[in-house]
Design a protein around this motif. Structure first.
Motif, PDB file in Angstrom:
ATOM      1  N   CYS A   1      51.744 -21.210   1.287  1.00  0.00           N
ATOM      2  CA  CYS A   1      52.073 -20.320   2.409  1.00  0.00           C
ATOM      3  C   CYS A   1      52.917 -19.157   1.887  1.00  0.00           C
ATOM      4  O   CYS A   1      53.653 -19.316   0.913  1.00  0.00           O
TER       5      CYS A   1
ATOM      6  N   SER B   1      48.398 -22.918   6.065  1.00  0.00           N
ATOM      7  CA  SER B   1      48.547 -22.959   7.523  1.00  0.00           C
ATOM      8  C   SER B   1      47.199 -22.859   8.246  1.00  0.00           C
ATOM      9  O   SER B   1      47.114 -23.122   9.437  1.00  0.00           O
TER      10      SER B   1
ATOM     11  N   ARG C   1      43.792 -26.683   8.000  1.00  0.00           N
ATOM     12  CA  ARG C   1      43.329 -27.734   8.906  1.00  0.00           C
ATOM     13  C   ARG C   1      42.186 -27.266   9.807  1.00  0.00           C
ATOM     14  O   ARG C   1      41.504 -28.066  10.414  1.00  0.00           O
TER      15      ARG C   1
ATOM     16  N   ASP D   1      53.099 -27.032   6.509  1.00  0.00           N
ATOM     17  CA  ASP D   1      51.669 -26.711   6.463  1.00  0.00           C
ATOM     18  C   ASP D   1      51.054 -27.087   5.106  1.00  0.00           C
ATOM     19  O   ASP D   1      49.913 -27.544   5.045  1.00  0.00           O
ATOM     20  N   THR D   2      51.810 -26.870   4.049  1.00  0.00           N
ATOM     21  CA  THR D   2      51.282 -27.179   2.713  1.00  0.00           C
ATOM     22  C   THR D   2      51.162 -28.698   2.541  1.00  0.00           C
ATOM     23  O   THR D   2      50.185 -29.207   1.981  1.00  0.00           O
TER      24      THR D   2
ATOM     25  N   GLU E   1      55.248 -27.200  11.608  1.00  0.00           N
ATOM     26  CA  GLU E   1      53.966 -26.471  11.526  1.00  0.00           C
ATOM     27  C   GLU E   1      53.959 -25.288  12.466  1.00  0.00           C
ATOM     28  O   GLU E   1      54.589 -25.320  13.516  1.00  0.00           O
TER      29      GLU E   1
END
Ligand code: M6R
Length: 608
Positions: free
Chosen positions: A301, A329, A332, A355-356, A608
Motif C-alpha cells: 500500500c 487494498s 480482495r 490490507d497487506t 482496512e
C-alpha cells in the motif's frame, strides 16, 4: 493509528507511560488517556489533542501507582472527544480497558448489555469490552478477559486492569499487534516496540487469540482456549537513540539523511563479488520453490506499493519471471487465478498494514507461496509470510515513508539479481550489478549534499498549488511516489504520471503556474523525456528536471536542474527519489506543516 503502552513494575508508572505514549505519537492520534492502579483504586485521565494536553490536564495530580495502561486514540467510532478517548471503564469503575482495532459486533453486544441495564458513556465500540469483562469477573481477571474474547468479533489488541486485582495487567490480541517487553523487575506491553526501547530490548510477541498476564516479576501466555504457551524471547536491534531526533528538526529529515546507512544495512554481508550473486538467508525456507517461480505478484500500500511498482520493472529486467504489482487494498476485489509456481511478495515497513496482511492471507488461501520484505522484525506480515528479507533500517517514525522505500528497492534489486543469476544473467552482468549496488550508499550521500540547493527550489515553488511529476519506465513509479510525498506532508495537490500519458490529458493543465518535476536520468527513455520537457516548456510550464550528473542538454531547457550520479538504469530510482523526498520536506517546511504528523494520517494503517 491507535497506540497501546502498559507498565507494571517497581517504579512509578506515570512517567514511563507518558514517555511511551510520546514515542507512539508518530502513529497518528487525536486523543490520549492513562489509567493507573494504586492500592485498590484506579486513577485515570483523558484528553483530546496531543500528549502534551494530557500532561497539562494531569498537571500535579498525583496519579501514583506502579501499574498502568495508556493509549493514543485515532477515532473510528465516535468523534475525537474526552468521552470517547480510552481508557473505557465499566459502570462501577472496576475495569479499565484500552483497545486498538475494531469490534465488528459491538452493536449487537451493546444492545444485549443495554438489555441488562448497562448504560454507555461513549460512542465507541471499545466500551462493550469493559462491561463484558466486568460481567464475567469472578475474581480471576484473565478468565474474565478470556470469556470476553470469545464474544468479540473483529480485531483487537487490548489491555485491561481491574481495581480489585492490583499489580496485574491482562493483554490480549486478535489481529492488532501487541508485544510484551521484559525489563528489569518490570514488564511492559505495547503495540509498537518503539514505545519500550528505552526500557528493554527483550520482547515476546503475542499472537492472534492469545492473552497474557503481566506482573512485575513474571508473565504467562495462554490461548483463548486456556492452553499455556511457551514462547522464546527475542532481542530487537533497535536502540533508544533510533527513536530520537538527534539534532534534526524532524524525523522525516533525519530518516532521509539516514539512507546511506539504511541502504548499506540492506546490502551488508549480502554481496558475493566472486559469484556475482547476492546472499539472502531469509529466503532459505522457500528457496527451492523460488527457483521454480514463474509468476510473481507484488503487493503493498502507499509508498510500499510504489516500491513494488519499481520492483516489477527490476524483476522483469533481471529475471525471466512474469511480474504483476497489485494494490493490497484492492486485492480482495480481484479474481486472480494463481498459476502453479506463483509467489506473492508483500512489501511493508510496519508489517502491520491491514490490507497487506489481508492480501497475503487471501493469496495463501488460493495456493500462492509467500515472501515478505518487512522492516519491523516479528510483525504480523513478517510472521505470516514466513520467509523473506528484513530491511534492518531501524524505526521509521516520520509518517511519510522515506528510508524504507530505498531499502525496499535495494532488497528487491538483490532478490531479482539472485533469481536472475539462476536464470539467464551472466557472471559479468552479476558482478557489474553487485558493483553498482555497492556504490549506492556513497552516491546517496552525494545526492544528500544537494539538500541546500533543493531547499532553495522549494522556497521558489512552495506556493504553487498544483504540481505534476513525470517519469517513464523505472521512474514512472518514482513520479507517483514524488507526488505522494508532496501531497501528504505539504497538502499541495500533485499528480504523478507516466510521461507518455501526458499528451493523453494532463498537458491541458500545463501553464506558467504549475511546476512539473521531470525525472530524466540518462537511461533508455532519456530522449523521450527530453521531448516531454520541451513540450511543457513550449507551453510556458516551469520545469524542475532531475538529470544525470553532467547533463547539458536538459540544463539548457529546464528552469531548475538537480543532478544525480550515474548508475545502472534499474538502480536510478534509488537515487532519483531522494531529491523528491527533500523537495516535499522543504515545501512542507516553508508552509509550516506538521511534517512528522500530517493531518488525518497515521503511520501504520491497521484497519482496512
Ligand atoms: O507500513 P507499510 O509500508 O505497509 O505502510 C504502507 C502505507 O501506509 C505507507 O507507505 C503510507 O502510504 C505512507 N504514508 C507513505 O509515505
Amino acid at each position: 493509528m491507535c497506540g497501546i503502552v502498559c507498565y507494571v513494575g517497581e517504579r512509578e508508572a506515570k512517567g514511563i507511560l507518558l514517555e511511551g505514549l510520546k514515542r507512539l505519537e508518530y502513529r497518528g492520534y487525536d486523543s490520549a488517556g492513562v489509567a493507573i492502579q494504586n492500592g485498590s483504586g484506579v486513577h485515570f485521565e483523558r484528553a483530546v489533542g496531543r500528549i502534551a494536553d494530557l500532561e497539562r490536564k494531569i498537571g500535579t495530580r498525583p496519579l501514583d501507582g506502579t501499574a498502568g495502561i495508556a493509549h493514543t486514540r485515532w477515532a473510528t467510532h465516535g468523534e475525537p472527544s474526552e468521552a470517547n478517548a480510552h481508557p473505557h471503564r465499566d459502570r462501577d469503575g472496576n475495569v479499565f480497558v484500552i483497545h486498538n482495532g475494531i469490534i465488528e459486533n459491538y452493536r449487537a453486544l451493546k444492545k444485549k448489555l443495554e438489555g441488562r441495564g448497562v448504560s454507555f458513556r461513549s460512542e465507541t465500540d471499545t466500551e462493550v469490552i469493559a462491561h463484558l469483562v466486568a460481567l464475567h469477573f469472578e475474581g480471576d481477571l484473565c478468565e474474565a478477559v478470556r470469556k470476553t474474547m470469545l464474544q468479540l468479533e473483529g480485531t483487537f489488541g487490548i489491555a485491561v486492569i481491574h481495581r480489585q486485582v492490583p499489580g496485574k495487567i491482562v493483554v490480549a490480541r486478535r489481529g492488532s499487534p501487541l508485544i510484551i517487553g521484559i525489563g528489569e523487575n518490570c514488564h511492559l506491553a505495547a503495540s509498537d516496540v518503539s514505545a519500550m526501547v528505552r526500557h528493554t530490548n527483550k520482547v515476546v510477541h503475542l499472537l492472534d487469540n492469545e492473552l497474557a498476564v503481566l506482573s512485575s516479576d513474571e508473565f504467562s501466555i495462554s490461548t483463548v482456549q486456556a492452553t499455556p504457551i511457551e514462547r522464546v524471547t527475542e532481542t530487537v536491534d533497535w536502540q533508544a537513540d533510533d527513536a530520537e531526533l538527534n539534532g534534526f528538526p524532524h524525523f522525516m529529515l533525519k530518516e532521509i539523511f539516514e539512507q546511506p546507512e539504511t541502504v548499506r544495512n540492506a546490502i551488508r554481508g549480502r554481496l558475493d563479488y566472486s559469484e556475482g550473486i547476492p546472499r539472502l538467508g531469509g529466503i532459505a525456507p522457500v528457496w527451492e520453490g523460488l527457483k521454480q517461480c514463474r509468476h510473481l505478484v507484488i503487493v503493498g500500500c502507499g509508498t510500499s506499493y510504489y516500491a513494488g511498482f519499481v520492483g516489477r520493472y527490476i524483476f522483469e529486467k533481471l529475471t525471466d519471471i512474469d511480474v504483476t504489482v497489485e494494490l493490497a487494498s484492492e486485492f480482495r476485489y480481484r479474481r486472480i487465478n494463481f498459476a502453479p509456481n506463483t509467489f506473492v511478495l508483500a512489501l511493508s515497513q510496519s508489517g502491520e498494514t491491514a490490507d497487506t496482511l489481508a492480501a497475503i492471507r487471501e493469496a495463501r488461501r488460493k495456493g500462492a507461496s509467500l515472501m515478505g520484505v518487512v522492516n519491523v522484525v516479528g510483525s504480523s506480515i513478517a510472521r505470516e509470510a514466513g520467509a523473506g528479507v528484513y530491511n534492518h533500517a531501524g524505526p521509521e517514525i516520520g509518517v511519510a515513508s522515506t528510508k524504507i522505500f530505498t531499502s525496499q528497492l535495494t532488497i528487491m534489486s538483490l532478490l531479482a539479481l539472485l533469481l536472475g543469476r539462476h536464470h539467464s544473467l551472466s557472471l559479468t552482468e552479476g558482478i557489474e550489478a553487485i558493483r553498482a549496488v555497492d556504490a549506492l550508499p556513497g552516491q546517496i550521500s552525494r545526492v544528500l549534499s544537494l539538500a541546500h540547493a533543493i531547499e532553495a527550489m522549494a522556497e521558489k515553488y512552495h506556493l504553487k498549488s498544483n504540481w505534476l511529476f513525470l517519469g517513464r519506465k523505472y521512474n514512472y513509479p518514482i513520479a507517483m511516489e514524488g507526488a505522494l510525498k508532496l501531497k501528504e506532508i505539504s497538502y499541495i495537490h500533485a499528480e504523478g504520471y507516466a510521461a507518455g500519458e501526458m499528451k493523453h490529458g494532463p498537458i491541458a493543465l500545463v501553464n506558467p503556474d504549475m511546476p512539473t518535476v521531470a525525472i530524466a536520468p540518462q537511461d533508455s527513455v532519456y530522449e523521450k523525456m527530453v521531448s516531454n520537457i520541451q513540450e511543457i516548456k513550449s507551453r510556458r510550464g516551469p520545469v524542475i528536471a532531475l538529470v544525470t550528473e553532467g547533463d547539458e542538454e536538459i540544463r539548457e531547457i529546464a528552469d531548475d536542474v538537480i543532478e544525480i550520479p550515474r548508475t545502472l538504469e534499474f538502480l536510478y530510482p534509488i537515487l532519483s527519489v531522494i531529491p523528491l523526498q527533500l523537495l516535499a520536506y522543504y515545501c512542507a517546511k516553508f508552509l509550516h506543516r506538521d511534517i512528522d504528523k500530517p493531518r488525518n494520517l497515521a503511520k501504520s494503517v491497521t484497519v482496512e
